[in-house]
Design a protein around this motif. Structure first.
Motif: not given
Length: 289
Positions: A157-184
């Motif tokens: 459980r959460l075995g990939f949390q430490k290594k994959f978390l930066p990528s997860l955070r980066s992708k979520m931030h990008y899609f949240n910030v550009n959500h309106t533009k991407l949903a057009r």
């Protein structure tokens, strides 16, 4: 939770998610399908989202036909008071958070290669939900490149949390910030992309023209400097040539003068001798007469 208008489970009112309004995607996780173990997760705000998602994953393990492999579905939250066994379980897991304003949350889940990719959002618009699935597809692509199936099968459980978390955070931030533009709408987005491309081309052309003009100006300045240097060298060479011609002319005049005197001397010598003695004898004899 509803999926394709069918009830997956019905949590009690106290088991509903607390409403978040800060960003479209409020929680995401990657879970192993065979046992429901969450391998990595990220929540943008505090609350009970992880507990509700864990309960949902465990339920999907019990009824895998609810989400066949290679498919994607959106589960919506419903507030009912049936109080069934699973609803009580979710209520116990989630700590009794209540949705105060009645807003819905949507659980977007896709199953690929034995792994659930899931996120929670408050997007009621279908276009916004499509953006959330695009986000999950991006996670799936990145995750499968990073980790092999054998390693995923053995992870805790959460075995990939430490290594994959930066990528997860980066992708979520990008899609949240550009959500309106991407949903057009696709046509509107295509038109906007064309406008951006035109702006980019115009900017490149302007920069190219300015750079060419700058290069031409630099070349003209360099040529003018070179011509100035050449003119100075030419003037020096012209002065040297002029002085040389003057010296040669003087030398010719001197030589011509010497040559004229020598010719005149030779003419006189031919008539009077080299010492002019014949001419002096003639003068003395004519004086005696």
């Amino acid at each position: 939770l509803l999926v394709d208008h069918q009830v997956l489970f019905e949590p009690s009112t106290s088991a509903t998610l607390r409403h978040y309004t800060t960003m479209p995607i409020i929680y995401t996780c990657i879970c192993r399908a065979v046992d429901g173990v969450i391998l990595t997760e990220l929540s943008q705000v505090g609350g009970n989202a992880d507990q509700v998602m864990q309960a949902l994953m465990e339920r999907l393990v019990e009824i895998p036909e609810a989400l066949p492999a290679g498919t994607r579905k959106t589960f919506s939250q419903t507030n009912t008071d049936t109080g069934d066994f699973f609803g009580d379980l979710v209520a116990a897991c989630t700590g009794g958070y209540v949705n105060m304003d009645g807003s819905e949350h949507f659980f977007h889940i896709t199953l690929k290669h034995g792994v659930y990719y899931a996120c929670i959002s408050d997007d009621s618009d279908v276009r916004g939900q499509q953006v959330n699935f695009d986000f999950l597809d991006g996670l799936e692509t990145h995750f499968t490149k990073e980790y092999k199936e054998s390693r995923i099968a053995k992870a805790k459980r959460l075995g990939f949390q430490k290594k994959f978390l930066p990528s997860l955070r980066s992708k979520m931030h990008y899609f949240n910030v550009n959500h309106t533009k991407l949903a057009r709408d696709a046509k509107v987005q295509t038109l906007l992309n064309k406008i951006e491309d035109m702006k980019s081309v115009l900017d490149s052309n302007i920069r190219l023209v300015l750079r060419n003009q700058e290069e031409q100006l630099d070349e003209m300045v360099e040529r003018s400097s070179e011509m100035k240097r050449e003119s100075v060298v030419f003037k020096k060479r012209a002065d040297i040539l002029l002085q040389s011609n003057k010296r040669k002319q003087k030398m010719r005049c001197f030589v011509y003068g010497i040559f004229g005197v020598a010719c005149f001397y030779l003419l006189l010598a031919a008539g009077c001798g080299f010492t002019f003695s014949a001419c002096r004898v003639r003068q003395s004899s004519s004086g005696e007469k």
